[in-house]
Design an enzyme around this catalytic site. Structure first.
Site, PDB file in Angstrom:
ATOM      1  N   ASP A  90      28.451  50.310  24.970  1.00 20.55           N
ATOM      2  CA  ASP A  90      28.662  50.378  23.525  1.00 20.55           C
ATOM      3  C   ASP A  90      27.339  50.208  22.793  1.00 20.55           C
ATOM      4  OD1 ASP A  90      29.510  50.078  20.890  1.00 20.55           O
ATOM      5  OD2 ASP A  90      31.337  49.015  21.488  1.00 20.55           O
ATOM      6  N   GLN A  91      26.995  51.166  21.985  1.00 17.73           N
ATOM      7  CA  GLN A  91      25.770  51.113  21.192  1.00 17.73           C
ATOM      8  C   GLN A  91      25.741  49.909  20.264  1.00 17.73           C
ATOM      9  OE1 GLN A  91      25.273  54.489  18.665  1.00 17.73           O
ATOM     10  NE2 GLN A  91      23.294  53.843  17.850  1.00 17.73           N
TER      11      GLN A  91
ATOM     12  N   HIS B 209      26.148  57.205  14.902  1.00 19.42           N
ATOM     13  CA  HIS B 209      25.596  57.472  13.559  1.00 19.42           C
ATOM     14  C   HIS B 209      26.174  56.529  12.510  1.00 19.42           C
ATOM     15  CE1 HIS B 209      24.033  60.850  15.659  1.00 19.42           C
ATOM     16  NE2 HIS B 209      25.181  61.490  15.713  1.00 19.42           N
TER      17      HIS B 209
ATOM     18  N   GLU C 179      18.952  58.575  26.016  1.00 23.19           N
ATOM     19  CA  GLU C 179      19.659  59.129  24.863  1.00 23.19           C
ATOM     20  C   GLU C 179      20.979  58.396  24.687  1.00 23.19           C
ATOM     21  OE1 GLU C 179      20.614  63.091  22.385  1.00 23.19           O
ATOM     22  OE2 GLU C 179      19.842  63.356  24.411  1.00 23.19           O
TER      23      GLU C 179
ATOM     24  N   GLY D 290      28.247  63.105  24.314  1.00 18.48           N
ATOM     25  CA  GLY D 290      29.049  64.205  23.800  1.00 18.48           C
ATOM     26  C   GLY D 290      30.334  64.395  24.577  1.00 18.48           C
ATOM     27  N   GLY D 291      31.209  65.218  24.020  1.00 20.14           N
ATOM     28  CA  GLY D 291      32.462  65.527  24.684  1.00 20.14           C
ATOM     29  C   GLY D 291      33.574  64.531  24.451  1.00 20.14           C
TER      30      GLY D 291
ATOM     31  N   GLU E  64      18.683  60.504  15.004  1.00 16.72           N
ATOM     32  CA  GLU E  64      19.211  61.782  14.522  1.00 16.72           C
ATOM     33  C   GLU E  64      20.329  61.570  13.500  1.00 16.72           C
ATOM     34  OE1 GLU E  64      18.487  64.493  18.544  1.00 16.72           O
ATOM     35  OE2 GLU E  64      20.514  64.233  17.751  1.00 16.72           O
ATOM     36  N   ASP E  65      20.656  62.659  12.822  1.00 15.93           N
ATOM     37  CA  ASP E  65      21.831  62.745  11.944  1.00 15.93           C
ATOM     38  C   ASP E  65      21.833  61.653  10.873  1.00 15.93           C
ATOM     39  OD1 ASP E  65      22.433  64.819  13.549  1.00 15.93           O
ATOM     40  OD2 ASP E  65      24.263  63.989  14.390  1.00 15.93           O
TER      41      ASP E  65
ATOM     42  N   GLY F  34      24.528  58.573  23.282  1.00 16.76           N
ATOM     43  CA  GLY F  34      25.467  59.625  22.924  1.00 16.76           C
ATOM     44  C   GLY F  34      25.362  60.782  23.887  1.00 16.76           C
TER      45      GLY F  34
END
Length: 436
Positions: free
Chosen positions: A267-268, A293, A217, A221-222, A318-319, A219
């Site tokens: 880094d994505q 995103h 996954e 979060g936080g 997602e998103d 991302g």
């Protein structure tokens, strides 16, 4: 939304494979993966893997897994005193003892307990098959439970409090129906509530639950808080009982690592980093892009990671609402623009049908065209199937353009003439004869 791309104070984060060669947590993941794979194999193979890892280490891993699967919050809140559950696990002629001190939180400790409330006896091989084997794996998984203190009024309350704790722990030995929405809420993920993705995930992920998986996954979060986030990673760990779950974030989330969950800082937007990561942990069964995103990042990540998804695997984005937001590189006016996430996905659908392009030389299929086997779209969510997309097109005699009424009538007349000619030849040849 998760911050997964951007500049650090000292510049963009760089990862190199050498950073992970001696990572003890990643070594632990490899140990768990070996146990998961061996749990479906012959007894001798499973025993050899346990001996290689160490019986005590394996026992600790399995008890930790049971504790992780048990939601003991209600039982611990209701207990008036600490509940101690001892595990006695037989292997190679010895008995390994571990115990769980439950209250106010669950603490797993190696060695025997002084005064256990209950003792659970089980063969270590059977425990390994029950915890990490496929549902069809054979084995005597019924534990022997001894309740201590039932006859002693002074110890009666801890003994009674042990009943629901042991029951919750042993639920982890059997396959359970799990509600992803409930898991999302329990673990602090926004995949139900802020979004409503869980019913779609349940539909597409359920057939994969019994497999030994690698889930990645993007991302966590936080944001910059090193101890915040990770709700989705914990949800996937619980849902995929035989899966290893990797999370990537631009911020350091090492504090969120736990058994079967590994976090990586990166880094994505850096395809080289993603490619190196995929080569190290892959092949990958499921990728979930819940990262920045930002449209260019979404497209870059897909290009780097989709080739490393196994046939039969899934790639999720997602998103997708950000595809329409200018601040994320999107547009509500340029709906077909391939630099936006949705415009890029629409192009993929044309590639999905690459064998139908006319003339055939009009489109040279890419590797993605040949391996994108299906696509499912929901509100702000896309789930893409990886597979072989070379099944062939319809027969060449089917016209590739719309025919006029005169052309249709002419084609019908030719077909009727050919049919009549074949009937005459069969009549002349006689019964049972080949007219040719």
């Amino acid at each position: 939304m998760t911050a997964l791309t951007g500049q650090h104070e000292n510049g963009r984060h760089e990862n190199s494979p050498s950073d992970h060669e001696s990572d003890p947590h990643e070594t632990g993941l490899h140990r768990i993966r070996a146990l998961i794979l061996a749990a479906d194999g012959p007894e001798e193979q499973l025993a050899a893997v346990i001996r290689s890892a160490g019986a005590e280490q394996t026992a600790a891993d399995l008890v930790d897994e049971l504790v992780g699967r048990a939601d003991l919050s209600e039982q611990l809140a209701a207990a008036a005193a600490a509940v101690v559950v001892q595990f006695e696990l037989a292997f190679d002629g010895q008995v390994l003892r571990h115990h769980l001190l439950a209250g106010p939180k669950a603490e797993h400790r190696t060695g025997p307990a002084d005064e256990p409330s209950a003792t659970v006896e089980l063969d270590l091989l059977d425990l390994a098959r029950a915890v990490f084997g496929a549902r069809h794996t054979a084995g005597n998984r019924t534990p022997r439970i001894t309740w201590h203190g039932i006859e002693d009024p002074a110890r009666l309350m801890p003994a009674l409090a042990a009943f629901p704790v042991v029951q919750q722990l042993l639920r982890g030995l059997a396959e359970q129906p799990l509600d992803l929405a409930e898991l999302s809420l329990r673990h602090g993920s926004d995949k139900w509530g802020l979004h409503y993705y869980t019913e779609h995930y349940a539909r597409h992920f359920a057939p994969l639950r019994d497999r030994p998986l690698t889930v990645l996954e993007l991302g966590i979060g936080g944001y910059a808080d090193p101890a915040a986030g990770g709700g989705s990673l914990r949800m996937w760990k619980r849902f995929f009982r035989r899966g290893l779950v990797y999370g990537v974030d631009v911020y350091d989330k090492t504090a969120l690592r736990e058994q079967r969950i590994h976090t990586v800082q990166g880094d994505q937007a850096d395809p080289a980093f993603l490619t190196a990561l995929a080569e190290r942990i892959g092949p990958i069964d499921i990728v979930i892009d819940d990262g920045s995103h930002y449209c260019p990042d979404v497209i870059a990540a897909f290009g780097a990671l989709f080739p490393h998804v196994v046939p039969g695997g899934l790639y999720v984005i997602e998103d997708l609402q950000t595809s329409y937001w200018p601040g994320y590189g999107g547009s509500s006016e340029r709906l077909g623009d391939p630099t936006t996430s949705m415009g890029f996905l629409k192009q993929l659908l044309d590639g999905l049908n690459h064998e139908e392009h006319e003339p055939p030389t009009a489109h040279r299929p890419s590797g993605t065209d040949r391996t994108l086997a299906g696509a499912h779209f929901y509100h702000n969510l896309a789930i893409l199937d990886k597979g072989r997309n070379e099944e062939g097109t319809v027969p060449a005699w089917i016209p590739r353009r719309q025919l006029s009424a005169e052309e249709i009538a002419g084609a019908r007349w030719v077909a009727e003439q050919q049919s009549a000619q074949q009937s005459e030849q069969q009549a002349e040849a006689g019964p049972g004869q080949d007219p040719s």
